[in-house]
Design a protein around this motif. Structure first.
Motif, mmCIF file in Angstrom:
data_model
loop_
_atom_site.group_PDB
_atom_site.id
_atom_site.type_symbol
_atom_site.label_atom_id
_atom_site.label_comp_id
_atom_site.label_asym_id
_atom_site.label_seq_id
_atom_site.Cartn_x
_atom_site.Cartn_y
_atom_site.Cartn_z
ATOM 1 N N ASP A 24 10.497 23.595 27.496
ATOM 2 C CA ASP A 24 9.528 23.717 26.411
ATOM 3 C C ASP A 24 8.483 22.646 26.578
ATOM 4 O O ASP A 24 8.572 21.567 26.006
ATOM 5 N N SER A 25 7.478 22.942 27.410
ATOM 6 C CA SER A 25 6.459 21.940 27.665
ATOM 7 C C SER A 25 5.616 21.668 26.438
ATOM 8 O O SER A 25 4.861 20.704 26.382
ATOM 9 N N SER A 26 5.744 22.510 25.396
ATOM 10 C CA SER A 26 4.965 22.277 24.182
ATOM 11 C C SER A 26 5.409 21.014 23.477
ATOM 12 O O SER A 26 4.715 20.486 22.621
ATOM 13 N N ASN A 27 6.598 20.498 23.857
ATOM 14 C CA ASN A 27 7.077 19.263 23.253
ATOM 15 C C ASN A 27 6.407 18.043 23.861
ATOM 16 O O ASN A 27 6.569 16.933 23.372
ATOM 17 N N ASP A 28 5.672 18.227 24.974
ATOM 18 C CA ASP A 28 4.866 17.124 25.488
ATOM 19 C C ASP A 28 3.805 16.825 24.444
ATOM 20 O O ASP A 28 3.231 17.724 23.839
ATOM 21 N N TYR A 37 0.197 10.528 26.797
ATOM 22 C CA TYR A 37 1.644 10.555 26.659
ATOM 23 C C TYR A 37 2.154 9.211 26.119
ATOM 24 O O TYR A 37 3.316 8.861 26.315
ATOM 25 N N LYS A 38 1.304 8.498 25.477
ATOM 26 C CA LYS A 38 1.637 7.149 25.002
ATOM 27 C C LYS A 38 2.915 7.148 24.172
ATOM 28 O O LYS A 38 3.100 7.971 23.278
ATOM 29 N N GLY A 39 3.793 6.210 24.520
ATOM 30 C CA GLY A 39 5.032 6.062 23.778
ATOM 31 C C GLY A 39 6.195 6.874 24.321
ATOM 32 O O GLY A 39 7.344 6.649 23.940
ATOM 33 N N GLN A 40 5.921 7.809 25.223
ATOM 34 C CA GLN A 40 7.001 8.612 25.781
ATOM 35 C C GLN A 40 7.699 7.881 26.931
ATOM 36 O O GLN A 40 7.125 6.997 27.558
ATOM 37 N N THR A 41 8.933 8.268 27.196
ATOM 38 C CA THR A 41 9.694 7.718 28.307
ATOM 39 C C THR A 41 10.153 8.859 29.204
ATOM 40 O O THR A 41 10.734 9.839 28.722
ATOM 41 N N GLU A 91 23.008 20.699 30.645
ATOM 42 C CA GLU A 91 22.878 20.162 29.291
ATOM 43 C C GLU A 91 21.463 20.332 28.743
ATOM 44 O O GLU A 91 20.519 20.586 29.487
ATOM 45 N N SER A 92 21.319 20.172 27.455
ATOM 46 C CA SER A 92 20.018 20.373 26.806
ATOM 47 C C SER A 92 19.090 19.178 26.946
ATOM 48 O O SER A 92 17.885 19.299 26.748
ATOM 49 N N THR A 93 19.646 18.011 27.304
ATOM 50 C CA THR A 93 18.816 16.815 27.465
ATOM 51 C C THR A 93 19.097 16.160 28.820
ATOM 52 O O THR A 93 19.639 15.050 28.876
ATOM 53 N N LYS A 321 9.815 17.566 29.002
ATOM 54 C CA LYS A 321 8.620 16.814 29.403
ATOM 55 C C LYS A 321 8.114 17.311 30.757
ATOM 56 O O LYS A 321 7.845 16.534 31.668
ATOM 57 N N GLN A 322 7.988 18.602 30.877
ATOM 58 C CA GLN A 322 7.585 19.213 32.145
ATOM 59 C C GLN A 322 6.235 18.694 32.646
ATOM 60 O O GLN A 322 6.088 18.337 33.816
ATOM 61 N N ASP A 323 5.247 18.666 31.781
ATOM 62 C CA ASP A 323 3.907 18.224 32.202
ATOM 63 C C ASP A 323 3.913 16.765 32.630
ATOM 64 O O ASP A 323 3.295 16.388 33.628
#
Length: 426
Positions: A24-28, A37-41, A91-93, A321-323
């Motif tokens: 679900d790249s929409s979660n990027d 993407y500030k704050g993402q890991t 797994e989902s994560t 976080k595909q993108d």
């Protein structure tokens, strides 16, 4: 970097799980300039030894500057990694980016656990070396991207060669045999140490003959050991092995061939560049005498075929976080950082134009030519995984031929077992 192939991987339940997870790249987060993407890991699983400190530090800083996101490298051990990755992909994560052995990639792709990266290949992979990028493709789609590689070279004792009156290194197979003859005639050293079951060297010779170890029979794969081209490769191996006193029923790790070479009374051996360090650890005095050259082929224009060991980078299909993962791959695999990795680690980079970064690294310089023009792998099919499990029937075939059995008879003796393993379902 000797890598074992995976055993059976994935089950029907896992396939269903992975398919259900999807991506679900929409979660990027929405991109907003340099810090979109500030704050993402981004979590990256990399194998022990794959991420040298200088390269890692610079890449993390550059990625942070470009995207605003943080790269978190989690170092993994090769021992047990197949099952660990299999579980993670179900797994989902899962980790977002995963280093996978190049010959392992088809098996992971077959489970549905890896994201399709064909668009990424179209964008940045036009000049990837074909022999290196081939392992990232499964059923016509790219499920990974080529990262770094290594192949076997000739590691030789300069003193032994000089004592035999040899003034240079061979550029053709005939010249190589001539040099081995000279060392043999001198009578003071074993010309080459080659155990009977150094089967990755045999696989390279098979590649050099334009052959494969399997063939398609209807809708299944079966052994191709009886192919005349495979026989020709085995006859070449037998000719090399005749110069050696090594046991015909052992591989290069029993005993460690570099430690045998370290004693100083062996002219050469076929190995990975890093094996020289093993020799030096066993006998510091031999360091000044060690040299390297590309395994010569029939003509000077093309080196001998070699088995390419190495790693690809893949994105988990279930990553949210595909993108961002693709942004990481674009940077890590781009010329700047791919070249820097080659320079710092001495590995073969994913495109020939970056081989200049190996200048000054004798082992790397010896490995690069064959990787680009003569490299290949074991069969890139998920079914191949179990064939290499011990007892490896290919090794049994080799020992039989070296012990006097005809290649045809030796092949017939093990093909039933090979076909049985090829028929196993993941």
């Amino acid at each position: 970097m000797k890598r074992g192939l995976i055993a059976a991987i994935g089950v029907a339940a896992m396939l269903a799980s992975v398919a259900a997870c999807g991506s679900d790249s929409s979660n990027d987060s929405k991109k907003a300039g340099a810090d979109g993407y500030k704050g993402q890991t981004l979590t990256v699983w990399a194998m022990d030894g794959s991420t040298p400190p200088g390269w890692t530090k610079d890449l993390k800083a550059a990625f942070k500057k470009k995207t605003g996101a943080t790269v978190k490298f989690e170092t993994q051990k090769w021992d047990g990694i197949q099952q660990k990755i299999t579980t993670a992909l179900s797994e989902s994560t899962p980790p977002d980016v995963i280093e996978v052995g190049n010959t392992q990639t088809p098996a992971y792709a077959a489970t549905g656990g890896l994201a399709d990266l064909s668009d990424l290949k179209s964008e940045i992979g036009a000049d990837w070396t074909p022999s290196l990028s081939k392992s990232s493709v499964y059923q016509g789609k790219s499920y990974a991207a080529p990262w770094y590689f290594a192949d076997r070279v000739v590691i030789y004792n300069k003193k032994v060669w000089a004592d035999a009156g040899i003034t240079g290194t061979p550029k053709t197979r005939a010249e190589f045999f001539k040099d081995l003859d000279a060392i043999k005639k001198k009578g003071q050293a074993e010309p080459i140490y080659l155990p009977g079951q150094n089967w990755y060297f045999f696989d390279g010779l098979t590649i050099g003959q334009g052959a494969d170890l399997v063939k398609k029979d209807g809708d299944k794969y079966v052994s191709n050991l009886a192919d005349p081209k495979v026989t020709a490769a085995m006859e070449l191996y037998k000719k090399y092995q005749a110069y050696s006193k090594a046991p015909k029923d052992k591989d290069e790790a029993t005993p460690q061939q570099a430690e045998v070479f370290a004693k100083g009374d062996v002219g050469a051996f076929i190995g990975m560049g890093w094996e020289a360090a093993t020799a030096i650890a066993a006998n510091k005095k031999i360091e000044k005498d060690i040299g390297y050259f590309t395994i010569p082929g029939e003509t000077a224009a093309k080196p001998e075929g070699v088995f390419l060991g190495g790693s690809n980078l893949a994105v988990a299909a279930a990553s949210k976080k595909q993108d961002l993962a693709k942004e990481f791959l674009k940077m890590a695999l781009g010329d700047k950082f791919e070249g820097a990795l080659a320079k710092e680690s001495g590995i073969v980079p994913n495109k020939a134009s970056l081989d200049s970064n190996l200048k000054g690294n004798a082992a790397g310089e010896a490995a690069a030519p064959a990787a680009a023009t003569s490299g290949g792998t074991t069969p890139l099919i998920p079914e191949w995984a179990s064939v290499e499990n011990e007892p490896n029937p290919i090794k049994s075939y080799m020992t039989s031929v070296l012990s006097g059995k005809s290649p045809a008879a030796a092949a017939a003796a093990v093909e039933g077992e090979i076909n049985k393993r090829l028929a196993q379902k993941s």
